[in-house]
Design a protein around this motif. Structure first.
Motif, PDB file in Angstrom:
ATOM      1  N   GLY A  11      39.026  92.515 -38.357  1.00  0.00           N
ATOM      2  CA  GLY A  11      38.325  93.524 -39.151  1.00  0.00           C
ATOM      3  C   GLY A  11      36.830  93.568 -38.892  1.00  0.00           C
ATOM      4  N   SER A  12      36.259  92.461 -38.428  1.00  0.00           N
ATOM      5  CA  SER A  12      34.816  92.451 -38.183  1.00  0.00           C
ATOM      6  C   SER A  12      34.503  92.233 -36.705  1.00  0.00           C
ATOM      7  CB  SER A  12      34.155  91.357 -39.026  1.00  0.00           C
ATOM      8  OG  SER A  12      34.736  90.103 -38.740  1.00  0.00           O
ATOM      9  N   ASP A  13      35.524  92.356 -35.854  1.00  0.00           N
ATOM     10  CA  ASP A  13      35.324  92.160 -34.421  1.00  0.00           C
ATOM     11  C   ASP A  13      34.873  93.470 -33.771  1.00  0.00           C
ATOM     12  OD1 ASP A  13      36.096  90.145 -32.078  1.00  0.00           O
ATOM     13  OD2 ASP A  13      36.666  92.173 -31.456  1.00  0.00           O
ATOM     14  N   ASP A  14      33.822  93.371 -32.947  1.00  0.00           N
ATOM     15  CA  ASP A  14      33.280  94.573 -32.295  1.00  0.00           C
ATOM     16  C   ASP A  14      34.332  95.328 -31.506  1.00  0.00           C
ATOM     17  OD1 ASP A  14      30.825  94.047 -33.250  1.00  0.00           O
ATOM     18  OD2 ASP A  14      30.039  93.140 -31.394  1.00  0.00           O
ATOM     19  N   ARG A  15      35.225  94.581 -30.869  1.00  0.00           N
ATOM     20  CA  ARG A  15      36.191  95.227 -29.991  1.00  0.00           C
ATOM     21  C   ARG A  15      37.357  95.818 -30.765  1.00  0.00           C
ATOM     22  NH1 ARG A  15      37.346  89.789 -27.077  1.00  0.00           N
ATOM     23  NH2 ARG A  15      37.063  89.224 -29.248  1.00  0.00           N
ATOM     24  N   PHE A  16      37.840  95.050 -31.765  1.00  0.00           N
ATOM     25  CA  PHE A  16      39.127  95.411 -32.343  1.00  0.00           C
ATOM     26  C   PHE A  16      39.088  95.954 -33.766  1.00  0.00           C
ATOM     27  CE2 PHE A  16      40.166  92.429 -28.921  1.00  0.00           C
ATOM     28  CZ  PHE A  16      41.042  93.230 -28.198  1.00  0.00           C
ATOM     29  N   SER A  17      37.899  95.921 -34.405  1.00  0.00           N
ATOM     30  CA  SER A  17      37.871  96.425 -35.780  1.00  0.00           C
ATOM     31  C   SER A  17      38.154  97.922 -35.774  1.00  0.00           C
ATOM     32  CB  SER A  17      36.513  96.139 -36.422  1.00  0.00           C
ATOM     33  OG  SER A  17      35.485  96.734 -35.654  1.00  0.00           O
ATOM     34  N   ASP A  18      37.832  98.558 -34.638  1.00  0.00           N
ATOM     35  CA  ASP A  18      38.062  99.993 -34.512  1.00  0.00           C
ATOM     36  C   ASP A  18      38.843 100.230 -33.213  1.00  0.00           C
ATOM     37  OD1 ASP A  18      37.886 102.759 -34.615  1.00  0.00           O
ATOM     38  OD2 ASP A  18      35.877 102.785 -33.723  1.00  0.00           O
ATOM     39  N   PRO A  19      40.173 100.060 -33.256  1.00  0.00           N
ATOM     40  CA  PRO A  19      40.963 100.229 -32.023  1.00  0.00           C
ATOM     41  C   PRO A  19      40.714 101.616 -31.440  1.00  0.00           C
ATOM     42  CG  PRO A  19      42.316  99.347 -33.796  1.00  0.00           C
ATOM     43  CD  PRO A  19      41.017  99.781 -34.412  1.00  0.00           C
ATOM     44  N   ARG A  20      40.402 101.682 -30.148  1.00  0.00           N
ATOM     45  CA  ARG A  20      39.928 102.952 -29.607  1.00  0.00           C
ATOM     46  C   ARG A  20      39.969 102.983 -28.088  1.00  0.00           C
ATOM     47  NH1 ARG A  20      36.204  99.364 -30.713  1.00  0.00           N
ATOM     48  NH2 ARG A  20      34.534  98.944 -29.228  1.00  0.00           N
ATOM     49  N   VAL A  21      39.709 104.174 -27.578  1.00  0.00           N
ATOM     50  CA  VAL A  21      39.470 104.372 -26.159  1.00  0.00           C
ATOM     51  C   VAL A  21      37.974 104.567 -26.007  1.00  0.00           C
ATOM     52  CG1 VAL A  21      39.884 105.862 -24.165  1.00  0.00           C
ATOM     53  CG2 VAL A  21      41.714 105.481 -25.838  1.00  0.00           C
ATOM     54  N   GLU A  22      37.375 103.814 -25.101  1.00  0.00           N
ATOM     55  CA  GLU A  22      35.929 103.918 -24.922  1.00  0.00           C
ATOM     56  C   GLU A  22      35.633 104.200 -23.457  1.00  0.00           C
ATOM     57  OE1 GLU A  22      33.754 100.959 -27.247  1.00  0.00           O
ATOM     58  OE2 GLU A  22      32.381 100.796 -25.540  1.00  0.00           O
ATOM     59  N   GLN A  23      34.829 105.231 -23.209  1.00  0.00           N
ATOM     60  CA  GLN A  23      34.421 105.515 -21.837  1.00  0.00           C
ATOM     61  C   GLN A  23      33.269 104.599 -21.476  1.00  0.00           C
ATOM     62  OE1 GLN A  23      33.528 109.600 -20.964  1.00  0.00           O
ATOM     63  NE2 GLN A  23      33.553 109.222 -18.756  1.00  0.00           N
ATOM     64  N   VAL A  24      33.424 103.836 -20.398  1.00  0.00           N
ATOM     65  CA  VAL A  24      32.374 102.878 -20.033  1.00  0.00           C
ATOM     66  C   VAL A  24      31.731 103.199 -18.698  1.00  0.00           C
ATOM     67  CG1 VAL A  24      33.278 100.984 -21.422  1.00  0.00           C
ATOM     68  CG2 VAL A  24      34.120 101.303 -19.085  1.00  0.00           C
ATOM     69  N   GLY A  25      32.262 104.182 -17.996  1.00  0.00           N
ATOM     70  CA  GLY A  25      31.694 104.599 -16.725  1.00  0.00           C
ATOM     71  C   GLY A  25      32.184 105.997 -16.436  1.00  0.00           C
ATOM     72  N   GLU A  26      31.776 106.533 -15.298  1.00  0.00           N
ATOM     73  CA  GLU A  26      32.147 107.912 -14.997  1.00  0.00           C
ATOM     74  C   GLU A  26      33.673 108.087 -15.028  1.00  0.00           C
ATOM     75  OE1 GLU A  26      31.419 111.278 -11.569  1.00  0.00           O
ATOM     76  OE2 GLU A  26      30.359 109.359 -11.416  1.00  0.00           O
ATOM     77  N   ASP A  27      34.360 107.152 -14.377  1.00  0.00           N
ATOM     78  CA  ASP A  27      35.822 107.210 -14.364  1.00  0.00           C
ATOM     79  C   ASP A  27      36.411 105.896 -14.851  1.00  0.00           C
ATOM     80  OD1 ASP A  27      36.354 109.844 -13.319  1.00  0.00           O
ATOM     81  OD2 ASP A  27      35.456 109.126 -11.447  1.00  0.00           O
TER      82      ASP A  27
END
Ligand code: CUA
Length: 157
Positions: A50-66
């Motif tokens: 619940g307080s983890d940066d990665r998993f508190s908000d399960p999501r898709v994150e764009q980290v580069g162009e592709d």
């Protein structure tokens, strides 16, 4: 006298080897310790999701162009996020963990297949060539609703 000298050398050589082995083992362990620190980055305490940066908000994150990262949390009896949406022909890294018991994370029809283990983060990097919708299934028995535990992955054009 000559033989005695060789014997001494031989003994000295053996001693060096023994010390060498001990040093290897000792420093090998230190090396292992460093690896463990790296492993630690790939863990998450289930209570702290619940307080983890990665998993508190399960999501898709764009980290580069592709390049995309997907943070997936499995729990009885769902996957989050659902659906997962990523564009075709991009590099997608999944980080998968579980909030409660051991689950599976299998993208049907692909070779993406991992266990979702509480406390651990599985990492898989893949590229989807074809747009389409894939089913995500749990392939580890996790309780009475195990057979209903599924999600979907949408690969957009
Ligand atoms: Cu989750 Cu079976």
């Amino acid at each position: 006298m000559r033989i005695h000298t060789y014997e001494k050398l031989w003994l000295a050589g053996s001693f060096v080897l023994i010390v060498g082995f001990i040093v290897t083992i000792t420093y090998g362990s230190v090396g292992l310790g460093i690896t463990m620190i790296d492993d630690e980055a790939n863990t998450v305490t289930p209570d702290e999701i619940g307080s983890d940066d990665r998993f508190s908000d399960p999501r898709v994150e764009q980290v580069g162009e592709d390049e995309y990262e997907v943070y997936v949390v499995a729990m009885t009896f769902i996957f989050q996020p659902d659906p997962i949406e990523v564009p075709a022909s991009s590099e997608v890294t999944f980080y998968v963990t579980s909030r409660d018991v051991i689950h599976g994370f299998e993208v049907a029809g692909t070779n993406i297949n991992s266990m979702a283990i509480p406390g651990q983060v599985a990492e898989l990097t893949v590229e989807f060539d074809e747009p389409g919708t894939y089913g995500i299934v749990c392939n580890e028995y996790c309780g009475p609703q195990h057979h209903t535990m599924e999600g979907s992955l949408v690969v957009t054009p």
